[in-house]
Write an enzyme that holds these catalytic residues in place. Sequence first.
Site, PDB file in Angstrom:
ATOM      1  N   THR A  29       0.493  11.821   2.690  1.00  0.00           N
ATOM      2  CA  THR A  29      -0.107  10.618   2.131  1.00  0.00           C
ATOM      3  C   THR A  29      -0.061  10.726   0.618  1.00  0.00           C
ATOM      4  O   THR A  29      -0.824  11.475   0.016  1.00  0.00           O
ATOM      5  CB  THR A  29      -1.572  10.470   2.589  1.00  0.00           C
ATOM      6  OG1 THR A  29      -1.588  10.446   4.013  1.00  0.00           O
ATOM      7  CG2 THR A  29      -2.194   9.189   2.054  1.00  0.00           C
ATOM      8  N   LYS A  70      -0.256   3.327   4.665  1.00  0.00           N
ATOM      9  CA  LYS A  70      -1.098   4.489   4.962  1.00  0.00           C
ATOM     10  C   LYS A  70      -2.363   4.469   4.108  1.00  0.00           C
ATOM     11  O   LYS A  70      -3.458   4.743   4.590  1.00  0.00           O
ATOM     12  CB  LYS A  70      -0.305   5.784   4.723  1.00  0.00           C
ATOM     13  CG  LYS A  70      -1.069   7.064   5.006  1.00  0.00           C
ATOM     14  CD  LYS A  70      -1.336   7.266   6.509  1.00  0.00           C
ATOM     15  CE  LYS A  70      -2.463   8.245   6.777  1.00  0.00           C
ATOM     16  NZ  LYS A  70      -2.185   9.622   6.437  1.00  0.00           N
ATOM     17  N   LYS A 109      -9.016  12.060  -2.218  1.00  0.00           N
ATOM     18  CA  LYS A 109      -7.818  11.701  -2.981  1.00  0.00           C
ATOM     19  C   LYS A 109      -7.161  10.432  -2.435  1.00  0.00           C
ATOM     20  O   LYS A 109      -6.604   9.639  -3.182  1.00  0.00           O
ATOM     21  CB  LYS A 109      -6.811  12.863  -3.003  1.00  0.00           C
ATOM     22  CG  LYS A 109      -6.026  13.038  -1.715  1.00  0.00           C
ATOM     23  CD  LYS A 109      -4.684  13.743  -1.926  1.00  0.00           C
ATOM     24  CE  LYS A 109      -3.944  13.923  -0.613  1.00  0.00           C
ATOM     25  NZ  LYS A 109      -3.335  12.718  -0.028  1.00  0.00           N
TER      26      LYS A 109
END
Lengths: 274, 274
Positions: free
Chosen positions: B96, B173, B241
């Site tokens: 990701t 995503k 994150k």
Amino acid sequence: MNETIGFIGLGSLGLPLAKNLLDAGYPLVVHNRTASKAEPLIAQGARLASRPDEAVTAGGIVVTILWDDASVESIVMSDSFLEKLGKGGIHISMSTISPDTSKKLAAVHAEHGSTLVEAPIFGVPEAAAARQLSIPMAGPQQAKDRVRPVLEAMGGLNIFDFGEKAGAANQVKLVGNFMITSAVYTIREALSMVEKSGGDPKPVMDMLTQTLFNAPIYKRYGQMAAENMDHLFTQSHIPLKDVGIFKQASQQAGAPAPLSNLLYDLLSSEHKQA
Amino acid sequence: MNETIGFIGLGSLGLPLAKNLLDAGYPLVVHNRTASKAEPLIAQGARLASRPDEAVTAGGIVVTILWDDASVESIVMSDSFLEKLGKGGIHISMSTISPDTSKKLAAVHAEHGSTLVEAPIFGVPEAAAARQLSIPMAGPQQAKDRVRPVLEAMGGLNIFDFGEKAGAANQVKLVGNFMITSAVYTIREALSMVEKSGGDPKPVMDMLTQTLFNAPIYKRYGQMAAENMDHLFTQSHIPLKDVGIFKQASQQAGAPAPLSNLLYDLLSSEHKQA
């Protein structure tokens, strides 16, 4: 033969519910502040009550589905509503109101020998017409047993029993409406990022609502948003007051409410009230 | 016979994906910073690469599934990774990372005659083991056609094609992870209100996840939360994150991001990083 039901409140949800009852063969006495709304029901055999308490039968069942706490309280507390309903009577309260108001109403009913059953509704008007409503229900067991077929006749497909404690079903409704509001704003923020980055929101929402988020709420509002972001907000229909009651209930209970506080502020500033 | 696949990154998701490939009959050359993680794969016939670029075959397929943008960049940009992969080679990037990093990687691949296919994964490790992963995919069509059977062999059940534009699959995503984070915090806030008001969260979540919110994400985390609110947070696994990249992408695009900003702050203060 089915017993006569009093039905007070013929708004966008009340009207299809009342129609479902008539279709199921329940005689109805209906009341609405704006009487003209009752016309299609009268045409189908319902009787018009010019005042709320005229919709009440002694020992019978009376339904209220109204805008807010104040409108429900003003009907239950005023005139001869409680006196007329009396011993054995049941008030099915279907409005989205605070658990505290429900507790207060349950208490005054008990003083008059009548019973409050909370049965707020999850479902848009089309779901009412399709008889696919989800209904959390709370109140004394005997009263719930008596009203269950009436709720089914109204279009209740999934009726969930939340026990006897007053306020319990309204709590579920508030939780659901808070979660819907959060989902709607989440969808908007997600698709705004995609759109403003030059992407196409539709395939993104298609994938997510076919996999991780394949629930009615996401399908409905995700599709709406992918087609027209502004339309999402005029059609999402969660009133500011519902998020307000959720946030207030959290505060009273000492539960942190960062999201509902933010959503309330966003709704206040962006969403025109119905 | 299946072609040999290079596989870099044997974390909690990488490991079951690599195992699925071996089970499907793909010869593997695997690399992981901590080499001991590779032991079960070696035992099953995989070859160990002591450096990332040793996992690369000229014109072959190499997979990376790593922690963040920096770890992917450091592998692709350093050593002889790109030189060895060369013309006709494909790098399947499953981490990701930000759409911007993906664009940068796609560009350097193009300079070396190789191709980037983005295929970040939705799914917890158990879903990988059960081969029920949802995968958004983006990249040049020919490369996607070649890697699709490899993604299926890894456990991809729902593979969605987001076109050829670099960054498109990573955008999906990020959107999904933002939506999951929002759902997790919404569930927590909803059930905190119920619990602190003296109610039982379990039947509330049961009703909502059987009706309006009957999606995998709500079932998984709603049930977790109803059982143990703290457990929800140690198990929800969305890294800070990821919400950070979503929020940054919104800001770059000029899209308002009130929820992701709040969620980022809540995650920062409450959620221990993995």
